[in-house]
Design a protein around this motif. Sequence first.
Motif, mmCIF file in Angstrom:
data_model
loop_
_atom_site.group_PDB
_atom_site.id
_atom_site.type_symbol
_atom_site.label_atom_id
_atom_site.label_comp_id
_atom_site.label_asym_id
_atom_site.label_seq_id
_atom_site.Cartn_x
_atom_site.Cartn_y
_atom_site.Cartn_z
ATOM 1 N N ALA A 78 0.829 -1.199 0.000
ATOM 2 C CA ALA A 78 0.000 0.000 0.000
ATOM 3 C C ALA A 78 0.867 1.253 0.000
ATOM 4 N N ALA A 79 2.048 1.152 0.599
ATOM 5 C CA ALA A 79 2.968 2.290 0.627
ATOM 6 C C ALA A 79 3.795 2.401 -0.644
ATOM 7 N N GLY A 80 3.601 1.470 -1.579
ATOM 8 C CA GLY A 80 4.301 1.546 -2.849
ATOM 9 C C GLY A 80 5.712 1.000 -2.832
ATOM 10 N N HIS A 81 6.006 0.061 -1.916
ATOM 11 C CA HIS A 81 7.361 -0.477 -1.808
ATOM 12 C C HIS A 81 7.621 -1.636 -2.756
ATOM 13 N N GLY A 82 6.662 -2.023 -3.574
ATOM 14 C CA GLY A 82 6.888 -3.144 -4.476
ATOM 15 C C GLY A 82 5.938 -3.149 -5.647
ATOM 16 N N ASP A 83 6.357 -3.818 -6.718
ATOM 17 C CA ASP A 83 5.519 -4.011 -7.895
ATOM 18 C C ASP A 83 4.919 -5.412 -7.923
ATOM 19 N N VAL A 84 5.626 -6.371 -7.299
ATOM 20 C CA VAL A 84 5.219 -7.773 -7.298
ATOM 21 C C VAL A 84 5.255 -8.275 -5.863
ATOM 22 N N ALA A 85 4.227 -9.002 -5.461
ATOM 23 C CA ALA A 85 4.186 -9.636 -4.147
ATOM 24 C C ALA A 85 4.377 -11.132 -4.322
ATOM 25 N N LEU A 100 -6.083 -4.772 -5.094
ATOM 26 C CA LEU A 100 -6.535 -3.386 -5.042
ATOM 27 C C LEU A 100 -5.368 -2.420 -4.871
ATOM 28 N N ALA A 101 -4.297 -2.893 -4.236
ATOM 29 C CA ALA A 101 -3.114 -2.041 -4.044
ATOM 30 C C ALA A 101 -2.329 -1.876 -5.332
ATOM 31 N N GLY A 102 -2.675 -2.641 -6.382
ATOM 32 C CA GLY A 102 -2.037 -2.454 -7.677
ATOM 33 C C GLY A 102 -0.777 -3.246 -7.885
ATOM 34 N N VAL A 103 -0.606 -4.358 -7.176
ATOM 35 C CA VAL A 103 0.585 -5.180 -7.360
ATOM 36 C C VAL A 103 0.195 -6.508 -8.004
ATOM 37 N N HIS A 104 1.140 -7.120 -8.690
ATOM 38 C CA HIS A 104 0.970 -8.464 -9.208
ATOM 39 C C HIS A 104 1.322 -9.449 -8.104
ATOM 40 N N PRO A 114 0.721 -1.745 -15.522
ATOM 41 C CA PRO A 114 0.160 -1.780 -14.176
ATOM 42 C C PRO A 114 -0.531 -3.092 -13.902
ATOM 43 N N ALA A 115 -0.709 -3.373 -12.632
ATOM 44 C CA ALA A 115 -1.413 -4.592 -12.238
ATOM 45 C C ALA A 115 -2.820 -4.554 -12.778
ATOM 46 N N PRO A 116 -3.380 -5.707 -13.159
ATOM 47 C CA PRO A 116 -4.694 -5.725 -13.799
ATOM 48 C C PRO A 116 -5.793 -5.163 -12.934
ATOM 49 N N LEU A 122 -10.499 -1.987 -10.484
ATOM 50 C CA LEU A 122 -11.093 -2.157 -9.179
ATOM 51 C C LEU A 122 -11.036 -0.893 -8.333
ATOM 52 N N ALA A 123 -10.499 0.176 -8.882
ATOM 53 C CA ALA A 123 -10.306 1.359 -8.060
ATOM 54 C C ALA A 123 -11.622 1.901 -7.532
ATOM 55 N N GLY A 124 -12.686 1.832 -8.336
ATOM 56 C CA GLY A 124 -13.936 2.421 -7.907
ATOM 57 C C GLY A 124 -15.014 1.417 -7.596
ATOM 58 N N THR A 125 -14.686 0.131 -7.553
ATOM 59 C CA THR A 125 -15.685 -0.888 -7.295
ATOM 60 C C THR A 125 -15.208 -1.794 -6.193
ATOM 61 N N VAL A 126 -16.128 -2.639 -5.704
ATOM 62 C CA VAL A 126 -15.768 -3.561 -4.637
ATOM 63 C C VAL A 126 -15.426 -4.923 -5.161
ATOM 64 N N GLY A 127 -15.720 -5.221 -6.406
ATOM 65 C CA GLY A 127 -15.463 -6.544 -6.938
ATOM 66 C C GLY A 127 -14.658 -6.463 -8.196
ATOM 67 N N ALA A 128 -14.220 -7.621 -8.673
ATOM 68 C CA ALA A 128 -13.404 -7.669 -9.873
ATOM 69 C C ALA A 128 -14.199 -8.048 -11.093
ATOM 70 N N GLY A 129 -15.550 -7.885 -11.047
ATOM 71 C CA GLY A 129 -16.358 -8.262 -12.195
ATOM 72 C C GLY A 129 -16.553 -9.748 -12.246
ATOM 73 N N PRO A 130 -16.806 -10.302 -13.423
ATOM 74 C CA PRO A 130 -17.144 -11.707 -13.516
ATOM 75 C C PRO A 130 -15.965 -12.640 -13.484
ATOM 76 N N THR A 131 -14.721 -12.122 -13.410
ATOM 77 C CA THR A 131 -13.582 -13.026 -13.418
ATOM 78 C C THR A 131 -13.472 -13.737 -12.093
ATOM 79 N N SER A 132 -12.894 -14.918 -12.113
ATOM 80 C CA SER A 132 -12.788 -15.720 -10.912
ATOM 81 C C SER A 132 -11.418 -15.651 -10.283
ATOM 82 N N THR A 133 -10.466 -14.976 -10.891
ATOM 83 C CA THR A 133 -9.124 -14.936 -10.349
ATOM 84 C C THR A 133 -8.820 -13.639 -9.639
#
Length: 444
Positions: free
Chosen positions: A43-50, A69-73, A118-120, A125-136
């Motif tokens: 969340a603090a932007g210390h990484g691109d990949v977790a 949601l934090a934008g990391v892979h 950027p992370a998918p 997901l920035a303005g929603t609570v879900g990721a849509g119909p995807t299951s991953t």
Amino acid sequence: MSTVVTALGHEWEARMVALVDSLPGIDVGRRCVDLAELVSAVAAGHGDVALVSLELRGLDRDALHQLDLAGVHVVGASAEGDEDSERRLRQLGLTRVVHLGTPADELADLLGVARRGPAPGAATLAGTVGAGPTSTGGVAVATDDPQAGPPRPTDEPPPAPEAGRARGRVVCVWGPTGAPGRTTVAVNLAAELAGSGVPTLLVDVDTYGASVAQALSMIDEAPGAAAAVRASEAGSLDLPTLARVAPEVLPGLRVLSGIPTPARWTELRAAAVEHVLDLSRDLAPLVVVDCGFSIEDDEELSYDTLAPRRNATTLVALEAADEILVVGAGDPVGLQRMVRAVQALADLPVVAPRPVVNRVRASAVGSDPQRRIADSLRRFAGLERIAFLPDDPASTDAAMLAGRTLAETAPGSPLRAALRELAGALAGRALPRPSRTGSRLLRR
């Protein structure tokens, strides 16, 4: 340069970190000891990949959703030869999994994904609570073909488990506050669809007043929806497990009962509910979802960090729905609430709703109530294709008292006939007119 944040099992963490740190163009930015530190770091932007492993306490589908949601892979990791851990990570939605024996060039390609964009989940997901119909949950998908190019994010649902088999459709029954009859409509629609030969799954995700179990005389101490969500969070939910927690209460009708008390709403996490609904498409051709009334998303106004969202289950269900039935009461107050509810839906990424006016009666709106209601909804909300359900308190009271469906207690009632017509519209074919005798179903 791609920066990796790790949270791995302590027995082999040092070896994996040394391996990753030796890769060209990749740097280990933070080595985290628990999930809280990992979420804070990304969340603090210390990484691109977790890079995470199952040994991370609290790692579940909701935690992966927060990382997304934090934008990391997110990439899973396991010890070499630990097939069980790899399988569990994949069941959580991580299709990118590495281990200590992964070749250096392949490992560099998987962990270097941050340099490709950027992370998918960061944008979608920035303005929603879900990721849509995807299951991953928006986690990038790897391919086994080395010529297929760089990994790509999942923008579409996974294919059906059997080639050529169409996946099921999700129908959400939603409506504004004021007890317009959402559960009555959902239960009886599902029963009519099942009775007409369409295997149906009824799911109760109402976090304010779940009542499907009571309406069908089911024991609600062990709610099926909560059990399915827990299995999804743990990465153990599959079709046999989903079928086991969704018992068949009538021939062709399975039910995932809701939480028995509103205080347990935190058990229904948005990411896991989304996964449950997606998997439900493979269990039944039609999935009928009884939703809560509220679609407000005010938590972000009260918290400066990620907070549990009570209405997230309803929002996720509506966004995943192929058809939305908006149920409103056939009186002046109910119709006004219905108009405002439809206007609120316009701000969400959902399909165009179909209005269903319940308890239609002349005593509430005047003579020729269907014409009056249709004119009002067309004028103030631009609604067409309106389904009308007559007021039939004697039949609904008898069904609720017995804990059964209208098809069992009042097979010849006008309300049941109207619901059967609506069920036929959802099924894409006209259902035969119900008989007044001999229509009692055998309950399992």
